[in-house]
Design an enzyme around this catalytic site. Structure first.
Site, PDB file in Angstrom:
ATOM      1  N   CYS A 141       0.849  -1.070   0.095  1.00 24.50           N
ATOM      2  CA  CYS A 141      -0.072   0.066  -0.044  1.00 24.50           C
ATOM      3  C   CYS A 141       0.726   1.263  -0.122  1.00 24.50           C
ATOM      4  O   CYS A 141       0.198   2.258   0.132  1.00 24.50           O
ATOM      5  CB  CYS A 141      -0.853  -0.059   1.305  1.00 24.50           C
ATOM      6  SG  CYS A 141      -1.548  -1.752   1.321  1.00 24.50           S
TER       7      CYS A 141
ATOM      8  N   HIS B 107      -3.107   6.304   4.209  1.00 26.24           N
ATOM      9  CA  HIS B 107      -3.696   4.744   3.760  1.00 26.24           C
ATOM     10  C   HIS B 107      -4.802   4.525   4.312  1.00 26.24           C
ATOM     11  O   HIS B 107      -4.845   4.333   5.519  1.00 26.24           O
ATOM     12  CB  HIS B 107      -2.483   4.022   3.782  1.00 26.24           C
ATOM     13  CG  HIS B 107      -2.898   2.640   3.286  1.00 26.24           C
ATOM     14  ND1 HIS B 107      -3.693   2.264   2.212  1.00 26.24           N
ATOM     15  CD2 HIS B 107      -2.470   1.407   3.881  1.00 26.24           C
ATOM     16  CE1 HIS B 107      -3.843   0.995   2.381  1.00 26.24           C
ATOM     17  NE2 HIS B 107      -3.194   0.392   3.444  1.00 26.24           N
TER      18      HIS B 107
ATOM     19  N   ASN C 253      -9.795  -1.704   2.160  1.00 17.85           N
ATOM     20  CA  ASN C 253      -8.143  -1.616   1.859  1.00 17.85           C
ATOM     21  C   ASN C 253      -7.997  -1.728   0.481  1.00 17.85           C
ATOM     22  O   ASN C 253      -7.969  -2.811   0.012  1.00 17.85           O
ATOM     23  CB  ASN C 253      -7.259  -2.343   2.787  1.00 17.85           C
ATOM     24  CG  ASN C 253      -5.730  -2.190   2.475  1.00 17.85           C
ATOM     25  OD1 ASN C 253      -5.470  -1.426   1.435  1.00 17.85           O
ATOM     26  ND2 ASN C 253      -4.954  -2.751   3.410  1.00 17.85           N
TER      27      ASN C 253
HETATM   28  N1  ACO Z   1     -14.563 -12.253  11.656  1.00 19.21           N
HETATM   29  C1  ACO Z   1     -14.710 -12.835  12.999  1.00 19.21           C
HETATM   30  N2  ACO Z   1     -13.578 -13.355  13.637  1.00 19.21           N
HETATM   31  C2  ACO Z   1     -12.469 -13.096  13.097  1.00 19.21           C
HETATM   32  C3  ACO Z   1     -12.186 -12.795  11.836  1.00 19.21           C
HETATM   33  C4  ACO Z   1     -13.226 -12.306  11.016  1.00 19.21           C
HETATM   34  N3  ACO Z   1     -13.491 -11.538   9.806  1.00 19.21           N
HETATM   35  N4  ACO Z   1     -10.846 -12.548  11.330  1.00 19.21           N
HETATM   36  C5  ACO Z   1     -10.141 -13.173  12.707  1.00 19.21           C
HETATM   37  N5  ACO Z   1     -11.137 -13.443  13.516  1.00 19.21           N
HETATM   38  C6  ACO Z   1     -11.016 -13.873  14.909  1.00 19.21           C
HETATM   39  C7  ACO Z   1      -9.599 -14.643  14.986  1.00 19.21           C
HETATM   40  O1  ACO Z   1      -9.694 -15.894  14.457  1.00 19.21           O
HETATM   41  C8  ACO Z   1      -9.224 -14.465  16.195  1.00 19.21           C
HETATM   42  O2  ACO Z   1     -10.005 -15.758  16.915  1.00 19.21           O
HETATM   43  P1  ACO Z   1      -9.268 -16.250  18.400  1.00 19.21           P
HETATM   44  O3  ACO Z   1      -9.059 -15.246  19.391  1.00 19.21           O
HETATM   45  O4  ACO Z   1     -10.416 -17.287  18.695  1.00 19.21           O
HETATM   46  O5  ACO Z   1      -7.883 -16.827  17.837  1.00 19.21           O
HETATM   47  C9  ACO Z   1     -10.063 -12.989  16.781  1.00 19.21           C
HETATM   48  O6  ACO Z   1     -11.069 -12.946  15.870  1.00 19.21           O
HETATM   49  C10 ACO Z   1      -8.987 -12.068  17.381  1.00 19.21           C
HETATM   50  O7  ACO Z   1      -8.234 -11.920  16.290  1.00 19.21           O
HETATM   51  P2  ACO Z   1      -7.063 -10.893  16.333  1.00 19.21           P
HETATM   52  O8  ACO Z   1      -6.196 -10.913  15.380  1.00 19.21           O
HETATM   53  O9  ACO Z   1      -6.655 -10.540  17.668  1.00 19.21           O
HETATM   54  O10 ACO Z   1      -7.873  -9.434  16.061  1.00 19.21           O
HETATM   55  P3  ACO Z   1      -7.511  -7.966  15.895  1.00 19.21           P
HETATM   56  O11 ACO Z   1      -8.292  -7.191  17.219  1.00 19.21           O
HETATM   57  O12 ACO Z   1      -6.077  -7.982  16.195  1.00 19.21           O
HETATM   58  O13 ACO Z   1      -7.907  -7.577  14.761  1.00 19.21           O
HETATM   59  C11 ACO Z   1      -7.072  -6.984  12.363  1.00 19.21           C
HETATM   60  C12 ACO Z   1      -7.555  -8.116  13.465  1.00 19.21           C
HETATM   61  C13 ACO Z   1      -8.418  -6.179  12.071  1.00 19.21           C
HETATM   62  C14 ACO Z   1      -6.724  -7.724  11.275  1.00 19.21           C
HETATM   63  C15 ACO Z   1      -5.991  -5.920  13.119  1.00 19.21           C
HETATM   64  O14 ACO Z   1      -4.877  -6.820  13.598  1.00 19.21           O
HETATM   65  C16 ACO Z   1      -5.616  -5.153  12.077  1.00 19.21           C
HETATM   66  O15 ACO Z   1      -6.221  -4.359  11.710  1.00 19.21           O
HETATM   67  N6  ACO Z   1      -4.260  -5.133  11.753  1.00 19.21           N
HETATM   68  C17 ACO Z   1      -3.837  -4.386  10.631  1.00 19.21           C
HETATM   69  C18 ACO Z   1      -4.079  -5.118   9.503  1.00 19.21           C
HETATM   70  C19 ACO Z   1      -3.771  -4.455   8.270  1.00 19.21           C
HETATM   71  O16 ACO Z   1      -4.346  -3.188   8.073  1.00 19.21           O
HETATM   72  N7  ACO Z   1      -3.158  -4.893   7.511  1.00 19.21           N
HETATM   73  C20 ACO Z   1      -2.621  -4.253   6.243  1.00 19.21           C
HETATM   74  C21 ACO Z   1      -2.961  -5.273   5.082  1.00 19.21           C
HETATM   75  S1  ACO Z   1      -2.095  -4.712   3.721  1.00 19.21           S
HETATM   76  C22 ACO Z   1      -1.448  -3.253   3.844  1.00 19.21           C
HETATM   77  O17 ACO Z   1      -2.284  -2.272   4.221  1.00 19.21           O
HETATM   78  C23 ACO Z   1      -0.115  -2.725   3.470  1.00 19.21           C
END
Ligand code: ACO
Length: 325
Positions: A112, A252, A282
């Site tokens: 990104c 972003h 995203n």
């Molecule tokens: N629906 C329901 N539950 C879900 C989903 C979903 N879509 N996805 C994951 N879960 C579950 C997981 O399995 C986990 O379950 P568990 O506790 O039983 O193992 C639980 O939800 C919590 O997962 P976490 O990863 O702890 O959730 P978190 O609060 O960290 O949020 C998220 C996850 C949204 C991905 C966050 O970490 C985030 O935004 N990180 C940055 C991601 C990002 O922006 N990436 C960039 C992509 S590429 C780029 O932009 C360059």
């Protein structure tokens, strides 16, 4: 001197809501909204691919510049989801937009952050010799993700955005761009299959790993906040400006919670941060130029405004730009 002559954006018509996702994988609108701020995203039609998106956004930016395709001297396409593996997407854009036999190349793999990095390359090329450079950020990311992986699939959407950079101030001057990389963090966001290290073969295809994005969500979150804030502070210092001078920050659009954390870290008011992640999710390299062209189209930016673009991406890469409208 390098300036922005015109803006363009494109999103496909098909809308996919969080409720639509909850019919495909074990998720809910509440989970996605509370964790990311995303409500819906756009999905490419079956007959559309990356070059189509790039051409739509690119031709809108050319028209907005008051130029014709014949006036474009160079094309840079930032994408991680190219039209084909080889050649690059820029080749398709050159011929489909009817451009002259000019230099055209992709900047790929930096996720990104790609568009802001490409902006940096473009302004340097313009400073070297006056020319008009079409810079496009584009992703058709939903074509390549694993639709069964709820942890990553719900985050993304398809789109494109573009600007024309030229040797005059026109609509905005590019005051400065900063960029950086910490390759020791390559593993926190990566798609490891398909390169020479681990090529496509019967094993990787059968296991489905070729489409599995490995992401340490919490570490990506921390790095995103740290690096987007740091890059913004750096580009402001380089231009002799302060946060108080900023009219609008266009970060972003990965996640509303990341955007809020950056805003708080910088001490910027809510009203000075542009957000459209709820509508598009995203969109990778397309996210910043799409938000920029939308903000301009909505009249959210006035003459005299200082606008900051800031982005992060796989690599780990980051970049920020200061634009004086
Ligand atoms: N629906 C329901 N539950 C879900 C989903 C979903 N879509 N996805 C994951 N879960 C579950 C997981 O399995 C986990 O379950 P568990 O506790 O039983 O193992 C639980 O939800 C919590 O997962 P976490 O990863 O702890 O959730 P978190 O609060 O960290 O949020 C998220 C996850 C949204 C991905 C966050 O970490 C985030 O935004 N990180 C940055 C991601 C990002 O922006 N990436 C960039 C992509 S590429 C780029 O932009 C360059």
């Amino acid at each position: 001197m390098a300036g922005i002559l015109g803006f363009g954006g494109y999103v496909p018509e098909r809308v996919m809501t969080n409720d639509d996702w909850s019919k495909l994988v074990d998720t809910t609108d509440e989970w996605i909204t509370s964790r990311t701020g995303i409500k819906e995203r756009r999905i490419a039609a079956e007959d559309e691919s990356t070059a189509d998106f790039a051409c739509h956004a690119g031709s809108r930016a050319i028209v907005d510049s008051g130029l014709t395709p014949g006036d474009i001297d160079e094309v840079i396409v930032a994408t991680d989801t190219p039209e084909v593996y080889t050649p690059d997407t820029a080749s398709f854009v050159q011929t489909r937009l009817g451009l002259r036999e000019i230099p055209a190349f992709d900047l790929g793999g930096s996720g990104c952050a790609g568009f802001v990095q490409a902006l940096d390359v473009a302004r340097a090329r313009v400073a070297l010799s006056p020319k008009n450079v079409l810079v496009i950020g584009v992703e058709v990311i939903t074509r390549l993700i694993d639709w069964e992986d709820r942890a990553t699939a719900v985050l993304f959407g398809d789109g494109a955005g573009a600007v024309v950079i030229g040797p005059e101030r026109a609509k905005a001057e590019v005051l400065d761009v900063v960029a950086g990389t910490d390759g020791s963090k390559a593993g926190i966001l990566t798609l490891t299959t398909g390169g020479t290290h681990r090529p496509f073969n019967a094993e990787t295809l059968a296991s489905g790993e070729y489409k599995t994005l490995t992401m340490n969500g919490q570490e990506v979150f921390r790095e995103a906040v740290r690096r987007m804030s740091q890059a913004t502070t750096e580009v402001l210092a380089n231009t002799g400006k302060s946060v108080d001078d900023v009219a609008l920050v266009i970060p972003h659009q990965a996640n509303k919670r990341i955007i809020d954390a950056v805003r708080k870290k910088l001490g910027v008011d809510d009203s000075k941060v542009y957000v459209n992640v709820h509508a598009y999710g995203n969109t990778g390299s397309a996210s910043v130029p799409l938000a920029l062209s939308e903000a301009v189209g909505q009249g959210a930016i006035s003459e005299g405004d200082l606008v900051i673009l800031t982005a992060f991406g796989a690599g780990f890469h980051w970049a920020a730009a200061a634009l004086q409208f």
